[in-house]
Design a protein around this motif. Structure first.
Motif, mmCIF file in Angstrom:
data_model
loop_
_atom_site.group_PDB
_atom_site.id
_atom_site.type_symbol
_atom_site.label_atom_id
_atom_site.label_comp_id
_atom_site.label_asym_id
_atom_site.label_seq_id
_atom_site.Cartn_x
_atom_site.Cartn_y
_atom_site.Cartn_z
ATOM 1 N N GLY A 143 0.829 -1.218 0.000
ATOM 2 C CA GLY A 143 0.000 0.000 0.000
ATOM 3 C C GLY A 143 0.853 1.255 0.000
ATOM 4 N N ASN A 144 1.912 1.276 0.809
ATOM 5 C CA ASN A 144 2.816 2.433 0.834
ATOM 6 C C ASN A 144 3.512 2.607 -0.506
ATOM 7 O OD1 ASN A 144 2.196 3.020 3.486
ATOM 8 N ND2 ASN A 144 3.930 1.866 4.304
ATOM 9 N N THR A 145 3.949 1.523 -1.094
ATOM 10 C CA THR A 145 4.643 1.593 -2.382
ATOM 11 C C THR A 145 3.714 2.109 -3.475
ATOM 12 O OG1 THR A 145 6.046 -0.257 -1.723
ATOM 13 C CG2 THR A 145 5.964 0.258 -4.061
ATOM 14 N N MET A 146 2.486 1.601 -3.488
ATOM 15 C CA MET A 146 1.539 2.056 -4.515
ATOM 16 C C MET A 146 1.197 3.528 -4.346
ATOM 17 S SD MET A 146 1.184 -0.314 -6.619
ATOM 18 C CE MET A 146 -0.118 0.399 -7.585
ATOM 19 N N SER A 147 1.069 3.994 -3.102
ATOM 20 C CA SER A 147 0.790 5.419 -2.898
ATOM 21 C C SER A 147 1.963 6.265 -3.386
ATOM 22 C CB SER A 147 0.471 5.700 -1.431
ATOM 23 O OG SER A 147 1.600 5.467 -0.613
ATOM 24 N N ARG A 148 3.172 5.792 -3.216
ATOM 25 C CA ARG A 148 4.342 6.528 -3.722
ATOM 26 C C ARG A 148 4.349 6.551 -5.251
ATOM 27 N NH1 ARG A 148 9.010 4.005 0.174
ATOM 28 N NH2 ARG A 148 8.327 5.035 2.102
ATOM 29 N N VAL A 149 3.992 5.440 -5.872
ATOM 30 C CA VAL A 149 3.949 5.378 -7.339
ATOM 31 C C VAL A 149 2.884 6.333 -7.874
ATOM 32 C CG1 VAL A 149 3.394 3.896 -9.307
ATOM 33 C CG2 VAL A 149 4.908 3.063 -7.517
ATOM 34 N N VAL A 150 1.719 6.359 -7.246
ATOM 35 C CA VAL A 150 0.649 7.254 -7.680
ATOM 36 C C VAL A 150 1.070 8.703 -7.501
ATOM 37 C CG1 VAL A 150 -1.698 8.025 -7.106
ATOM 38 C CG2 VAL A 150 -1.206 5.591 -7.315
ATOM 39 N N ARG A 151 1.693 8.999 -6.385
ATOM 40 C CA ARG A 151 2.169 10.372 -6.139
ATOM 41 C C ARG A 151 3.237 10.757 -7.158
ATOM 42 N NH1 ARG A 151 3.861 10.941 -0.210
ATOM 43 N NH2 ARG A 151 5.090 9.247 -1.009
ATOM 44 N N LEU A 152 4.103 9.833 -7.509
ATOM 45 C CA LEU A 152 5.138 10.096 -8.508
ATOM 46 C C LEU A 152 4.509 10.334 -9.876
ATOM 47 C CD1 LEU A 152 8.202 10.187 -9.101
ATOM 48 C CD2 LEU A 152 8.072 7.736 -9.537
ATOM 49 N N ALA A 153 3.493 9.553 -10.212
ATOM 50 C CA ALA A 153 2.834 9.719 -11.507
ATOM 51 C C ALA A 153 2.099 11.053 -11.573
ATOM 52 C CB ALA A 153 1.868 8.569 -11.742
ATOM 53 N N LYS A 154 1.510 11.497 -10.492
ATOM 54 C CA LYS A 154 0.789 12.771 -10.470
ATOM 55 C C LYS A 154 1.735 13.956 -10.581
ATOM 56 C CE LYS A 154 -3.323 11.390 -7.961
ATOM 57 N NZ LYS A 154 -4.115 11.550 -6.738
ATOM 58 N N ASN A 155 2.945 13.822 -10.090
ATOM 59 C CA ASN A 155 3.907 14.924 -10.143
ATOM 60 C C ASN A 155 4.501 15.104 -11.528
ATOM 61 O OD1 ASN A 155 3.553 15.609 -7.474
ATOM 62 N ND2 ASN A 155 5.243 14.327 -6.758
ATOM 63 N N GLY A 156 4.172 14.234 -12.446
ATOM 64 C CA GLY A 156 4.643 14.407 -13.821
ATOM 65 C C GLY A 156 6.082 13.991 -14.016
ATOM 66 N N GLY A 157 6.583 13.124 -13.210
ATOM 67 C CA GLY A 157 7.961 12.665 -13.347
ATOM 68 C C GLY A 157 8.060 11.592 -14.415
ATOM 69 N N SER A 158 7.968 11.989 -15.678
ATOM 70 C CA SER A 158 7.991 11.002 -16.763
ATOM 71 C C SER A 158 9.355 10.325 -16.862
ATOM 72 C CB SER A 158 7.616 11.674 -18.086
ATOM 73 O OG SER A 158 8.550 12.698 -18.393
ATOM 74 N N ARG A 159 10.398 11.049 -16.544
ATOM 75 C CA ARG A 159 11.728 10.459 -16.581
ATOM 76 C C ARG A 159 11.833 9.352 -15.529
ATOM 77 N NH1 ARG A 159 16.818 14.012 -15.080
ATOM 78 N NH2 ARG A 159 15.626 13.954 -13.183
ATOM 79 N N HIS A 160 11.262 9.568 -14.339
ATOM 80 C CA HIS A 160 11.280 8.548 -13.283
ATOM 81 C C HIS A 160 10.457 7.324 -13.687
ATOM 82 C CE1 HIS A 160 13.373 11.106 -10.469
ATOM 83 N NE2 HIS A 160 12.465 12.076 -10.637
ATOM 84 N N MET A 161 9.338 7.570 -14.353
ATOM 85 C CA MET A 161 8.502 6.459 -14.808
ATOM 86 C C MET A 161 9.239 5.628 -15.859
ATOM 87 S SD MET A 161 5.809 6.332 -13.055
ATOM 88 C CE MET A 161 4.680 5.316 -13.958
ATOM 89 N N CYS A 162 10.012 6.289 -16.707
ATOM 90 C CA CYS A 162 10.806 5.583 -17.719
ATOM 91 C C CYS A 162 11.861 4.709 -17.042
ATOM 92 C CB CYS A 162 11.452 6.584 -18.678
ATOM 93 S SG CYS A 162 12.392 5.787 -19.995
ATOM 94 N N TYR A 163 12.526 5.269 -16.036
ATOM 95 C CA TYR A 163 13.521 4.500 -15.288
ATOM 96 C C TYR A 163 12.869 3.305 -14.577
ATOM 97 C CZ TYR A 163 16.927 8.270 -15.925
ATOM 98 O OH TYR A 163 17.779 9.188 -16.447
ATOM 99 N N MET A 164 11.690 3.527 -14.005
ATOM 100 C CA MET A 164 10.999 2.441 -13.314
ATOM 101 C C MET A 164 10.596 1.353 -14.312
ATOM 102 S SD MET A 164 7.639 2.286 -10.815
ATOM 103 C CE MET A 164 7.548 4.000 -10.750
ATOM 104 N N PHE A 165 10.115 1.730 -15.469
ATOM 105 C CA PHE A 165 9.738 0.757 -16.487
ATOM 106 C C PHE A 165 10.946 -0.055 -16.929
ATOM 107 C CE2 PHE A 165 9.236 -0.388 -20.974
ATOM 108 C CZ PHE A 165 8.162 -1.253 -20.858
ATOM 109 N N LEU A 166 12.071 0.610 -17.158
ATOM 110 C CA LEU A 166 13.294 -0.096 -17.552
ATOM 111 C C LEU A 166 13.776 -1.040 -16.446
ATOM 112 C CD1 LEU A 166 15.240 2.726 -19.411
ATOM 113 C CD2 LEU A 166 14.099 0.734 -20.417
ATOM 114 N N VAL A 192 11.872 -2.535 -14.141
ATOM 115 C CA VAL A 192 10.959 -3.676 -14.095
ATOM 116 C C VAL A 192 11.239 -4.617 -15.260
ATOM 117 C CG1 VAL A 192 8.528 -4.358 -14.303
ATOM 118 C CG2 VAL A 192 9.178 -2.490 -12.787
ATOM 119 N N LEU A 193 11.486 -4.067 -16.431
ATOM 120 C CA LEU A 193 11.804 -4.873 -17.601
ATOM 121 C C LEU A 193 13.094 -5.669 -17.362
ATOM 122 C CD1 LEU A 193 10.956 -5.562 -20.509
ATOM 123 C CD2 LEU A 193 12.406 -3.663 -21.267
ATOM 124 N N PHE A 194 14.092 -5.014 -16.785
ATOM 125 C CA PHE A 194 15.357 -5.677 -16.476
ATOM 126 C C PHE A 194 15.145 -6.834 -15.476
ATOM 127 C CE2 PHE A 194 19.024 -6.004 -13.591
ATOM 128 C CZ PHE A 194 19.961 -6.488 -14.486
#
Length: 114
Positions: A75-98, A100-102
């Motif tokens: 629950g804490n992790t998901m709230s952090r992910v949602v907060r990160l997505a709302k802040n518009g950190g597209s670069r962070h989302m790209c890093y997170m996607f890479l 997870v893919l790795f």
């Protein structure tokens, strides 16, 4: 109280033959001993079942505690992910996607080699 004459019960002979009495007594003692052994086995079995139930209950309580901790962590992790997505950190989302893919590729390679 008088007995009804239509009642089929007939009392046993009060003076049975000595051999018949001894054999009945021995048979009763043998049956009592068998019953005692069966009762002992059932007692042992119920004690074992009780011990197993207590052990399984302990394990289930531990799993329940672990699940509660994991749920809180997720629950804490998901709230952090949602907060990160709302802040518009597209670069962070790209890093997170890479990342997870790795991780998935690494797991795939490890499982293929086994």
């Amino acid at each position: 109280m008088r007995r009804n004459n239509n009642y089929p019960y007939q009392p046993l002979n009060q003076n049975p033959a000595p051999l018949g009495h001894d054999s009945l007594e021995e048979e009763n003692e043998r049956a009592a001993e068998e019953l005692k052994q069966k009762i002992g086995a059932l007692k042992s079995l119920t004690i074992d079942i009780g011990n197993e139930v207590r052990y399984q209950d302990k394990l289930l309580r531990g799993i329940d505690d672990d699940m509660d901790r994991t749920q809180g962590f997720l629950g804490n992790t998901m709230s952090r992910v949602v907060r990160l997505a709302k802040n518009g950190g597209s670069r962070h989302m790209c890093y997170m996607f890479l990342f997870v893919l790795f991780v998935f590729l690494l797991l795939y390679v490890v499982l293929k080699l086994k």
